[in-house]
Scaffold this motif. Structure first.
Motif, PDB file in Angstrom:
ATOM      1  N   TYR A 179       0.924  -1.138  -0.109  1.00 57.69           N
ATOM      2  CA  TYR A 179      -0.001  -0.127  -0.014  1.00 57.69           C
ATOM      3  C   TYR A 179       0.864   1.297   0.169  1.00 57.69           C
ATOM      4  O   TYR A 179       1.857   1.353   0.651  1.00 57.69           O
ATOM      5  CB  TYR A 179      -0.909   0.039   1.251  1.00 57.69           C
ATOM      6  N   ILE A 180       0.422   2.203  -0.803  1.00 59.69           N
ATOM      7  CA  ILE A 180       1.242   3.484  -0.937  1.00 59.69           C
ATOM      8  C   ILE A 180       0.098   4.826  -0.952  1.00 59.69           C
ATOM      9  O   ILE A 180      -0.818   4.458  -1.647  1.00 59.69           O
ATOM     10  CB  ILE A 180       2.181   3.806  -1.832  1.00 59.69           C
ATOM     11  N   ASP A 181       0.430   5.755  -0.155  1.00 64.99           N
ATOM     12  CA  ASP A 181      -0.395   6.967  -0.414  1.00 64.99           C
ATOM     13  C   ASP A 181      -0.230   7.474  -1.693  1.00 64.99           C
ATOM     14  O   ASP A 181       0.754   7.371  -2.440  1.00 64.99           O
ATOM     15  CB  ASP A 181       0.206   8.053   0.757  1.00 64.99           C
ATOM     16  N   SER A 182      -1.381   8.228  -2.039  1.00 65.43           N
ATOM     17  CA  SER A 182      -1.522   8.751  -3.451  1.00 65.43           C
ATOM     18  C   SER A 182      -0.477  10.111  -3.508  1.00 65.43           C
ATOM     19  O   SER A 182      -0.376  10.605  -4.535  1.00 65.43           O
ATOM     20  CB  SER A 182      -2.722   9.135  -3.691  1.00 65.43           C
ATOM     21  N   ASP A 183       0.159  10.272  -2.482  1.00 66.41           N
ATOM     22  CA  ASP A 183       1.107  11.488  -2.670  1.00 66.41           C
ATOM     23  C   ASP A 183       2.523  11.082  -2.344  1.00 66.41           C
ATOM     24  O   ASP A 183       3.466  11.789  -1.635  1.00 66.41           O
ATOM     25  CB  ASP A 183       1.066  12.532  -1.659  1.00 66.41           C
ATOM     26  N   PHE A 184       2.773   9.616  -2.743  1.00 69.02           N
ATOM     27  CA  PHE A 184       4.143   9.079  -2.584  1.00 69.02           C
ATOM     28  C   PHE A 184       4.932   8.854  -3.930  1.00 69.02           C
ATOM     29  O   PHE A 184       4.127   8.146  -4.954  1.00 69.02           O
ATOM     30  CB  PHE A 184       3.963   7.643  -1.623  1.00 69.02           C
ATOM     31  N   ILE A 185       6.061   9.509  -3.966  1.00 65.63           N
ATOM     32  CA  ILE A 185       6.784   9.236  -5.404  1.00 65.63           C
ATOM     33  C   ILE A 185       7.658   8.180  -5.239  1.00 65.63           C
ATOM     34  O   ILE A 185       8.678   8.211  -4.677  1.00 65.63           O
ATOM     35  CB  ILE A 185       7.453  10.664  -5.736  1.00 65.63           C
ATOM     36  N   SER A 186       7.369   7.016  -6.001  1.00 65.81           N
ATOM     37  CA  SER A 186       8.120   5.728  -6.005  1.00 65.81           C
ATOM     38  C   SER A 186       9.456   6.085  -6.721  1.00 65.81           C
ATOM     39  O   SER A 186       9.523   6.523  -7.989  1.00 65.81           O
ATOM     40  CB  SER A 186       7.492   4.803  -6.466  1.00 65.81           C
ATOM     41  N   LEU A 187      10.653   5.590  -6.249  1.00 69.44           N
ATOM     42  CA  LEU A 187      12.016   5.891  -6.701  1.00 69.44           C
ATOM     43  C   LEU A 187      12.775   4.521  -6.948  1.00 69.44           C
ATOM     44  O   LEU A 187      13.870   4.592  -7.701  1.00 69.44           O
ATOM     45  CB  LEU A 187      12.926   6.755  -6.013  1.00 69.44           C
ATOM     46  N   LYS A 188      12.046   3.472  -6.385  1.00 69.59           N
ATOM     47  CA  LYS A 188      12.968   2.101  -6.669  1.00 69.59           C
ATOM     48  C   LYS A 188      11.963   1.191  -6.848  1.00 69.59           C
ATOM     49  O   LYS A 188      10.559   1.072  -6.480  1.00 69.59           O
ATOM     50  CB  LYS A 188      13.718   1.917  -5.427  1.00 69.59           C
ATOM     51  N   ASP A 189      12.458   0.066  -7.028  1.00 70.00           N
ATOM     52  CA  ASP A 189      11.796  -1.343  -7.127  1.00 70.00           C
ATOM     53  C   ASP A 189      11.430  -2.021  -5.942  1.00 70.00           C
ATOM     54  O   ASP A 189      12.249  -1.977  -5.072  1.00 70.00           O
ATOM     55  CB  ASP A 189      12.478  -2.293  -8.066  1.00 70.00           C
ATOM     56  N   PHE A 190       9.960  -2.186  -5.537  1.00 64.34           N
ATOM     57  CA  PHE A 190       9.769  -2.475  -4.392  1.00 64.34           C
ATOM     58  C   PHE A 190       9.658  -4.271  -4.176  1.00 64.34           C
ATOM     59  O   PHE A 190       9.178  -4.735  -3.165  1.00 64.34           O
ATOM     60  CB  PHE A 190       8.235  -2.049  -4.258  1.00 64.34           C
ATOM     61  N   SER A 191       9.818  -4.863  -5.283  1.00 55.53           N
ATOM     62  CA  SER A 191       9.662  -6.473  -5.264  1.00 55.53           C
ATOM     63  C   SER A 191      10.605  -7.041  -4.296  1.00 55.53           C
ATOM     64  O   SER A 191      10.488  -8.089  -3.689  1.00 55.53           O
ATOM     65  CB  SER A 191      10.137  -6.956  -6.535  1.00 55.53           C
ATOM     66  N   GLY A 192      11.917  -6.615  -3.894  1.00 57.00           N
ATOM     67  CA  GLY A 192      12.559  -6.984  -2.907  1.00 57.00           C
ATOM     68  C   GLY A 192      11.989  -6.805  -1.244  1.00 57.00           C
ATOM     69  O   GLY A 192      13.005  -7.415  -0.469  1.00 57.00           O
ATOM     70  N   LEU A 193      11.209  -6.041  -1.263  1.00 60.10           N
ATOM     71  CA  LEU A 193      10.489  -5.790   0.086  1.00 60.10           C
ATOM     72  C   LEU A 193       9.509  -6.820   0.486  1.00 60.10           C
ATOM     73  O   LEU A 193       8.487  -7.199  -0.236  1.00 60.10           O
ATOM     74  CB  LEU A 193       9.947  -4.321   0.474  1.00 60.10           C
ATOM     75  N   ARG A 194       9.576  -7.180   1.931  1.00 56.71           N
ATOM     76  CA  ARG A 194       8.336  -8.263   2.503  1.00 56.71           C
ATOM     77  C   ARG A 194       8.178  -7.941   3.820  1.00 56.71           C
ATOM     78  O   ARG A 194       9.075  -7.496   4.578  1.00 56.71           O
ATOM     79  CB  ARG A 194       8.742  -9.819   2.257  1.00 56.71           C
ATOM     80  N   ASN A 195       6.810  -7.713   4.262  1.00 62.77           N
ATOM     81  CA  ASN A 195       6.563  -7.724   5.637  1.00 62.77           C
ATOM     82  C   ASN A 195       7.333  -6.508   6.371  1.00 62.77           C
ATOM     83  O   ASN A 195       8.053  -6.732   7.161  1.00 62.77           O
ATOM     84  CB  ASN A 195       6.519  -9.000   6.526  1.00 62.77           C
ATOM     85  N   SER A 196       7.031  -5.316   5.669  1.00 61.18           N
ATOM     86  CA  SER A 196       7.803  -4.336   6.300  1.00 61.18           C
ATOM     87  C   SER A 196       6.982  -2.939   6.533  1.00 61.18           C
ATOM     88  O   SER A 196       5.919  -2.822   5.916  1.00 61.18           O
ATOM     89  CB  SER A 196       8.896  -3.709   5.480  1.00 61.18           C
ATOM     90  N   ILE A 197       7.405  -2.225   7.608  1.00 61.36           N
ATOM     91  CA  ILE A 197       6.716  -0.873   7.903  1.00 61.36           C
ATOM     92  C   ILE A 197       7.786   0.101   8.097  1.00 61.36           C
ATOM     93  O   ILE A 197       8.778  -0.145   8.653  1.00 61.36           O
ATOM     94  CB  ILE A 197       5.434  -0.972   9.024  1.00 61.36           C
ATOM     95  N   GLY A 198       7.631   1.397   7.695  1.00 66.46           N
ATOM     96  CA  GLY A 198       8.834   2.331   7.664  1.00 66.46           C
ATOM     97  C   GLY A 198       8.702   3.456   8.984  1.00 66.46           C
ATOM     98  O   GLY A 198       7.476   3.626   9.444  1.00 66.46           O
ATOM     99  N   ALA A 199       9.586   3.448   9.452  1.00 64.14           N
ATOM    100  CA  ALA A 199       9.677   4.564  10.864  1.00 64.14           C
ATOM    101  C   ALA A 199       9.760   5.849  10.257  1.00 64.14           C
ATOM    102  O   ALA A 199      10.554   6.180   9.395  1.00 64.14           O
ATOM    103  CB  ALA A 199      10.999   4.029  11.610  1.00 64.14           C
ATOM    104  N   GLN A 200       9.116   6.633  10.615  1.00 62.42           N
ATOM    105  CA  GLN A 200       8.993   8.188  10.430  1.00 62.42           C
ATOM    106  C   GLN A 200      10.067   8.808  11.042  1.00 62.42           C
ATOM    107  O   GLN A 200      10.611   9.845  10.448  1.00 62.42           O
ATOM    108  CB  GLN A 200       7.412   8.957  10.795  1.00 62.42           C
ATOM    109  N   SER A 201      10.044   8.374  12.340  1.00 58.98           N
ATOM    110  CA  SER A 201      11.552   9.163  12.981  1.00 58.98           C
ATOM    111  C   SER A 201      12.118   7.994  14.097  1.00 58.98           C
ATOM    112  O   SER A 201      11.587   7.023  14.045  1.00 58.98           O
ATOM    113  CB  SER A 201      10.983  10.213  13.827  1.00 58.98           C
TER     114      SER A 201
END
Length: 448
Positions: A277-299
């Protein structure tokens, strides 16, 4: 013993009393007649004025046939009719619904009687306007029905390298703008063999298709589909919450319901189908196929341990237990009056609580993955270099983002009114990560 004699009224006095009584009676009749005429006149005037006032923005060339007895039995029919009509020919669809409400109210027998006090008519119109403004659009969101939803989802996601989801739920008939299209554009530059599904109550339309057509014409797989919440939320903790909200048993709060629905939908679609899932204001810069079961830290703290997570980007397998915990937390602790409580703060408190359970099998990525630029500094990405030193900083930041980040979150709430200026970081990133490329000139800036 003295006998009390009856009082004697001279003829002149008796005539005076009769004249006075007759005069008072005549004044009462005159007052009643004037009052009645005033009520009737005001009622007729208001009836005409209200209809004319709410109709002046309606395009007379647009006709939406609606049976007179249909409104009370199926309120969502009106919105569905509006959505099936070309958005370009409707200046203000809410005004159309408002007109229909008032026309329908005229069939009520109580409003046809001019002797009913005007306060009743006024209150009826006030209630109708309030429902139009606050209740009807929200009600329509909840009552969406799309029986083909599950079948269309499964058929669309065949042979996709990565399943991407975006959500665009709107109670004001808004569709994607230039900023959202840029996010779609960049996604297929870096993930060309993937599929994007946009769950939306407005983009699943002819007008929405025309917005996405430039990408579709290039062969990329993108589909806007209206979700059926009863089907989507079924067999999850979200269903009980949804039923309570829909039936009026739970207060949705002051935060727009569409926002909280978006927070919940992203969790449920990932739980049921798996993907990104990505927000509609997120600009993708890389291939996501190598990611699994991940959540990002904001800080994160200097030690590297995260201090806050965010739900603008989520990558999870189907039926992942952490997603189930997120959904359960949403349903049990929902608060519609606190911004972020059911979104970024929700995933933060659940992950913190579940951190010691190794069996959950997930990764918290550092802020550089998705949130290298904090919302307080996002404005710097939109400004053109002011001098040579600034130009060097812009170049260094572009390199850092390309190397360290899977994308950049634009924090639209803060940046949607900013122009993407020529040679700015945003202009550089977008021009280098697009399939339907836009040129950035001094006279052609993009806004949110």
């Amino acid at each position: 013993m003295k006998t009390k004699l009856p009082s004697y009224n001279p003829p002149e006095q008796r005539r005076s009393h009769r004249n006075h009584h007759h005069h008072r009676h005549s004044k009462f009749h005159i007052f009643t007649t004037i009052s009645l005429i005033t009520i009737i006149f005001t009622y007729m005037f208001n009836k005409t004025t209200f209809i004319s006032n709410i109709s002046f923005n309606f395009n007379p060339n647009t006709t939406i046939p609606i049976p007179s007895n249909l409104f009370n039995s199926n309120q969502t029919f009106i919105i569905n009719q509006l959505k099936s009509t070309s958005f370009s020919t409707i200046q203000n669809p809410v005004l159309i619904v408002k007109e229909l409400i008032i026309q329908e109210s005229r069939t009520d027998q109580s409003l046809q009687n001019p002797l009913i006090p005007l306060v009743n008519l006024t209150e009826t119109i006030k209630i109708s306007n309030l429902e139009i403004k606050n209740k009807l659009p929200e009600f329509d969101i909840l009552m969406n029905s799309n029986q083909e939803f599950e079948t269309r989802v499964k058929n669309f996601f065949k042979d996709c390298k990565v399943r991407f989801f975006m959500i665009w739920i709107s109670s004001t008939f808004k569709v994607f703008g230039e900023r959202e299209f840029i996010a779609v554009d960049a996604l297929f530059n870096t993930n060309p063999d993937s599929c994007l599904m946009i769950l939306s109550n407005t983009m699943d339309s002819d007008y929405g298709f025309q917005i996405l057509k430039p990408v579709i014409d290039l062969g990329f797989r993108v589909l806007a589909i209206e979700p059926d919440f009863d089907i989507l939320f079924n067999n999850t903790p979200a269903k009980a919450w949804f039923d309570h909200i829909k039936n009026g048993n739970h207060d949705p709060g002051e935060i727009p319901l569409a926002q909280n629905l978006s927070n919940l939908i992203r969790l449920v679609v990932l739980y049921k189908y798996g993907g990104v899932y990505i927000d509609s204001d997120f600009i993708s810069l890389k291939d996501f196929s190598g990611l699994r079961n991940s959540i990002g830290a904001q800080s994160a703290a200097r030690s590297g341990h995260w201090t806050r997570l965010n739900n603008a980007v989520l990558i999870f397998d189907k039926n992942h237990p952490l997603l189930y915990n997120f959904i359960e937390e949403f349903a049990l602790t929902f608060d519609g009056n606190r911004w972020g409580y059911n979104g970024p703060y929700l995933v933060s408190r659940v992950v913190e609580r579940e951190a010691r359970k190794i069996e959950l099998n997930y990764t918290v990525l550092p802020p550089s993955a998705f949130y290298l630029v904090d919302w307080t500094r996002i404005g710097g990405l939109f400004i053109r270099p002011l001098n040579r030193g600034h130009a060097k900083w812009v170049e260094a930041k572009v390199v850092q983002l390309k190397e360290s980040s899977y994308g950049v979150h634009l924090w639209n709430k803060q940046s949607r009114r900013l122009r993407i200026e020529e040679e700015s970081i945003m202009a550089r990133l977008i021009s280098e990560h697009c399939v339907v490329c836009k040129s950035f000139k001094k006279t052609d800036f993009l806004t949110g």
